[in-house]
Design a protein around this motif. Sequence first.
Motif, PDB file in Angstrom:
ATOM      1  N   TRP A   7       5.532 -33.956 -12.124  1.00 28.40           N
ATOM      2  CA  TRP A   7       4.935 -34.735 -13.225  1.00 28.40           C
ATOM      3  C   TRP A   7       3.555 -34.221 -13.591  1.00 28.40           C
ATOM      4  CZ3 TRP A   7       6.000 -39.855 -10.202  1.00 28.40           C
ATOM      5  CH2 TRP A   7       7.392 -40.109 -10.238  1.00 28.40           C
ATOM      6  N   GLY A   8       3.044 -33.270 -12.807  1.00 33.03           N
ATOM      7  CA  GLY A   8       1.752 -32.680 -13.151  1.00 33.03           C
ATOM      8  C   GLY A   8       0.602 -33.122 -12.271  1.00 33.03           C
ATOM      9  N   PHE A   9       0.875 -33.956 -11.253  1.00 31.19           N
ATOM     10  CA  PHE A   9      -0.208 -34.318 -10.328  1.00 31.19           C
ATOM     11  C   PHE A   9      -0.542 -33.116  -9.462  1.00 31.19           C
ATOM     12  CE2 PHE A   9       1.385 -38.552 -11.307  1.00 31.19           C
ATOM     13  CZ  PHE A   9       0.197 -39.235 -11.488  1.00 31.19           C
ATOM     14  N   LYS A  10      -1.795 -33.040  -9.025  1.00 31.98           N
ATOM     15  CA  LYS A  10      -2.189 -31.939  -8.155  1.00 31.98           C
ATOM     16  C   LYS A  10      -1.784 -32.275  -6.727  1.00 31.98           C
ATOM     17  CE  LYS A  10      -6.002 -30.167 -10.841  1.00 31.98           C
ATOM     18  NZ  LYS A  10      -7.455 -30.174 -11.006  1.00 31.98           N
ATOM     19  N   ILE A  11      -0.776 -31.606  -6.237  1.00 30.38           N
ATOM     20  CA  ILE A  11      -0.273 -31.848  -4.889  1.00 30.38           C
ATOM     21  C   ILE A  11      -0.506 -30.595  -4.060  1.00 30.38           C
ATOM     22  CG2 ILE A  11       1.823 -32.337  -3.550  1.00 30.38           C
ATOM     23  CD1 ILE A  11       0.878 -34.630  -5.394  1.00 30.38           C
ATOM     24  N   SER A  12      -1.015 -30.759  -2.844  1.00 32.86           N
ATOM     25  CA  SER A  12      -1.225 -29.597  -1.979  1.00 32.86           C
ATOM     26  C   SER A  12       0.124 -28.943  -1.681  1.00 32.86           C
ATOM     27  CB  SER A  12      -1.889 -30.043  -0.672  1.00 32.86           C
ATOM     28  OG  SER A  12      -1.843 -28.979   0.250  1.00 32.86           O
ATOM     29  N   ASP A  13       0.148 -27.600  -1.786  1.00 31.99           N
ATOM     30  CA  ASP A  13       1.407 -26.932  -1.451  1.00 31.99           C
ATOM     31  C   ASP A  13       1.402 -26.500   0.019  1.00 31.99           C
ATOM     32  OD1 ASP A  13      -0.487 -25.013  -1.654  1.00 31.99           O
ATOM     33  OD2 ASP A  13       0.447 -23.895  -3.293  1.00 31.99           O
ATOM     34  N   LEU A  14       0.471 -27.050   0.803  1.00 33.51           N
ATOM     35  CA  LEU A  14       0.373 -26.665   2.213  1.00 33.51           C
ATOM     36  C   LEU A  14       1.016 -27.692   3.143  1.00 33.51           C
ATOM     37  CD1 LEU A  14      -3.309 -25.401   2.088  1.00 33.51           C
ATOM     38  CD2 LEU A  14      -1.218 -24.062   1.839  1.00 33.51           C
ATOM     39  N   THR A  15       1.684 -28.682   2.587  1.00 39.16           N
ATOM     40  CA  THR A  15       2.351 -29.676   3.443  1.00 39.16           C
ATOM     41  C   THR A  15       3.614 -29.059   4.036  1.00 39.16           C
ATOM     42  OG1 THR A  15       3.508 -30.518   1.527  1.00 39.16           O
ATOM     43  CG2 THR A  15       1.554 -31.704   2.185  1.00 39.16           C
ATOM     44  N   ARG A  16       4.007 -29.603   5.168  1.00 39.30           N
ATOM     45  CA  ARG A  16       5.218 -29.075   5.782  1.00 39.30           C
ATOM     46  C   ARG A  16       5.979 -30.185   6.484  1.00 39.30           C
ATOM     47  NH1 ARG A  16       5.238 -24.718  10.618  1.00 39.30           N
ATOM     48  NH2 ARG A  16       7.281 -25.306  11.419  1.00 39.30           N
ATOM     49  N   LYS A  17       7.285 -30.134   6.392  1.00 42.10           N
ATOM     50  CA  LYS A  17       8.121 -31.109   7.096  1.00 42.10           C
ATOM     51  C   LYS A  17       8.445 -30.544   8.475  1.00 42.10           C
ATOM     52  CE  LYS A  17      12.522 -33.438   6.546  1.00 42.10           C
ATOM     53  NZ  LYS A  17      13.732 -33.445   5.707  1.00 42.10           N
ATOM     54  N   CYS A  18       8.013 -31.247   9.523  1.00 40.90           N
ATOM     55  CA  CYS A  18       8.264 -30.776  10.887  1.00 40.90           C
ATOM     56  C   CYS A  18       9.363 -31.605  11.542  1.00 40.90           C
ATOM     57  CB  CYS A  18       6.995 -30.888  11.731  1.00 40.90           C
ATOM     58  SG  CYS A  18       5.684 -29.806  11.179  1.00 40.90           S
ATOM     59  N   GLN A  19      10.167 -30.960  12.379  1.00 41.19           N
ATOM     60  CA  GLN A  19      11.266 -31.663  13.043  1.00 41.19           C
ATOM     61  C   GLN A  19      10.939 -31.981  14.499  1.00 41.19           C
ATOM     62  OE1 GLN A  19      13.677 -32.520  11.138  1.00 41.19           O
ATOM     63  NE2 GLN A  19      13.768 -31.026   9.478  1.00 41.19           N
ATOM     64  N   THR A  20      10.044 -31.184  15.097  1.00 39.12           N
ATOM     65  CA  THR A  20       9.738 -31.390  16.519  1.00 39.12           C
ATOM     66  C   THR A  20       8.228 -31.395  16.726  1.00 39.12           C
ATOM     67  OG1 THR A  20       9.637 -29.032  16.991  1.00 39.12           O
ATOM     68  CG2 THR A  20      11.798 -30.066  17.179  1.00 39.12           C
ATOM     69  N   LEU A  21       7.818 -31.887  17.887  1.00 41.47           N
ATOM     70  CA  LEU A  21       6.407 -31.911  18.235  1.00 41.47           C
ATOM     71  C   LEU A  21       5.856 -30.484  18.330  1.00 41.47           C
ATOM     72  CD1 LEU A  21       4.615 -34.292  18.620  1.00 41.47           C
ATOM     73  CD2 LEU A  21       5.021 -34.201  21.071  1.00 41.47           C
ATOM     74  N   GLU A  22       6.698 -29.547  18.807  1.00 37.57           N
ATOM     75  CA  GLU A  22       6.278 -28.137  18.899  1.00 37.57           C
ATOM     76  C   GLU A  22       5.885 -27.639  17.511  1.00 37.57           C
ATOM     77  OE1 GLU A  22       9.160 -29.105  20.571  1.00 37.57           O
ATOM     78  OE2 GLU A  22       7.981 -29.191  22.421  1.00 37.57           O
ATOM     79  N   GLU A  23       6.696 -27.968  16.524  1.00 36.17           N
ATOM     80  CA  GLU A  23       6.404 -27.520  15.153  1.00 36.17           C
ATOM     81  C   GLU A  23       5.100 -28.135  14.648  1.00 36.17           C
ATOM     82  OE1 GLU A  23       9.575 -27.768  12.206  1.00 36.17           O
ATOM     83  OE2 GLU A  23      11.019 -27.496  13.832  1.00 36.17           O
ATOM     84  N   VAL A  24       4.853 -29.391  15.044  1.00 31.24           N
ATOM     85  CA  VAL A  24       3.622 -30.064  14.642  1.00 31.24           C
ATOM     86  C   VAL A  24       2.417 -29.314  15.200  1.00 31.24           C
ATOM     87  CG1 VAL A  24       2.225 -32.155  14.921  1.00 31.24           C
ATOM     88  CG2 VAL A  24       4.660 -32.351  14.384  1.00 31.24           C
ATOM     89  N   PHE A  25       2.478 -28.972  16.493  1.00 28.79           N
ATOM     90  CA  PHE A  25       1.349 -28.276  17.116  1.00 28.79           C
ATOM     91  C   PHE A  25       1.170 -26.853  16.574  1.00 28.79           C
ATOM     92  CE2 PHE A  25       1.449 -31.690  20.303  1.00 28.79           C
ATOM     93  CZ  PHE A  25       0.101 -32.022  20.248  1.00 28.79           C
TER      94      PHE A  25
ATOM     95  N   ASN B 119       8.947 -37.511  -2.664  1.00 25.14           N
ATOM     96  CA  ASN B 119       8.034 -38.227  -3.568  1.00 25.14           C
ATOM     97  C   ASN B 119       6.912 -37.304  -4.025  1.00 25.14           C
ATOM     98  OD1 ASN B 119       9.307 -40.658  -3.633  1.00 25.14           O
ATOM     99  ND2 ASN B 119       8.089 -41.561  -1.973  1.00 25.14           N
ATOM    100  N   LEU B 120       6.356 -36.557  -3.066  1.00 21.22           N
ATOM    101  CA  LEU B 120       5.263 -35.644  -3.393  1.00 21.22           C
ATOM    102  C   LEU B 120       5.731 -34.555  -4.350  1.00 21.22           C
ATOM    103  CD1 LEU B 120       3.481 -35.219   0.058  1.00 21.22           C
ATOM    104  CD2 LEU B 120       2.526 -36.256  -1.992  1.00 21.22           C
ATOM    105  N   GLN B 121       6.920 -34.008  -4.078  1.00 21.68           N
ATOM    106  CA  GLN B 121       7.427 -32.953  -4.938  1.00 21.68           C
ATOM    107  C   GLN B 121       7.664 -33.464  -6.354  1.00 21.68           C
ATOM    108  OE1 GLN B 121      10.705 -31.675  -2.558  1.00 21.68           O
ATOM    109  NE2 GLN B 121       9.375 -30.491  -1.200  1.00 21.68           N
TER     110      GLN B 121
END
Length: 431
Positions: A9-27, A2-4
């Motif tokens: 469409w031209g909305f300002k979306i942060s390009d610093l988001t990330r899809k994480c699969q595990t809690l380790e990746e989140v931390f 949705n964000l992409q």
Amino acid sequence: ENLQEAAKWGFKISDLTRKCQTLEEVFEFINYWDVERKNLPVATDGIVLKVNSLRQQKNLGFTAKSPRWAIAYKFQAERALTRLNKVTYQVGRTGAVTPVANLDPVQLSGTVVKRASLHNADIIEGLDLHMGDMVYVEKGGEIIPKITGVDKDARSFMLGEKVRFIVNCPECGSKLVRYEGEAAHYCPNETACPPQIKGKIEHFISRKAMNIDGLGPETVDMFYRLGLIKNTADLYKLTADDIKGLDRMGEKSAENLITGIAQSKTVPFERVIFALGIRFVGETVAKKIAKSFENIDDLQQADLEKLVSIDEIGEKIAQSILAYFANESNRELVAKLKEAGLQLYRTEEDLSGYTDKLAGQSIVISGVFVHHSRDEYKELIEKNGGKNVGSISAKTSFILAGDNMGPAKLEKAKKLGITILSEDEFLKLIS
Ligand SMILES: [Zn+2]
């Protein structure tokens, strides 16, 4: 995705988001940004973690206030040391009194801080705060910074006067009270203390209450100052002639505002109850009340026993409702609102969808659903007179089970011989 898409469409979306699969990746992400965020062109105080699956989002649903599928992680706040010069007090719309520390200006996370919240009397007492103390200021998730500590070593040669919480309301002079189990002091003068009057009107017109278009806090403040309104009922007496020509109020906007006020007369009973601003009566409780009483007179005459017999209403809320109607000015106000033509009664429409098909039944919800979210099922159970309970016991009437019901729950249900209904079976049952 949705964000992409929104970015395309031209909305300002942060390009610093990330899809994480595990809690380790989140931390890993959290730890990286705890350092790197200082190089961002904007101030940040944390990270938002969201469940990515829309289906899981739907199943998790919302509390009355926020989604259950998004949570904020706050970084350790930056802090600064500065001097306390004075403590002033603010009275909020509920009458809650907030102590505010006035400080020597100090740089903190890119802004100059001069004032900070001290929250309540217990916090002041806990800090053993004295005038002239050197205090630590932090900017957390809130916009208003707070005092988190005192540098007692800096007190070496002079100790100022101990900070004592005020006894009387700074706005109206009433003696402050403290309700059992509450940290805040309140000004009890609900009907005549200026910030409380304005606050009650602001709450009344807000989106989730009467939702009056074109009327905001600034306008309320102006009307109040000019003596045009002294309470919520006065709104319904305003005419376009009264207000046109006032600050930023042209003929057209004056008429629109009057129309907006008139339209609010169709707002349903439950929202009018919420709009009254009875302490502890939020949206959820207002709904329960609207379902349990035919009109405002019935509510007004209800005693403690009747009130606490309603689901979600405990002693504290019941006492607050009784106190509200025990107040002569509140009764007068309600009478005026009734006269103005507000829906202070239940309509057929409010009751549609309610049955007693599940009366007396305790129902456990378990698993993942396709047709409705968990919250929607909970609401359906309640609308049909049943009760949604958390865990399986011998008293459970049946289990509404979606996919992937937990194996422990399944076994317990089998052992107790409790019926398990699928989504479709359940919907058929209440249809
Ligand atoms: Zn007051």
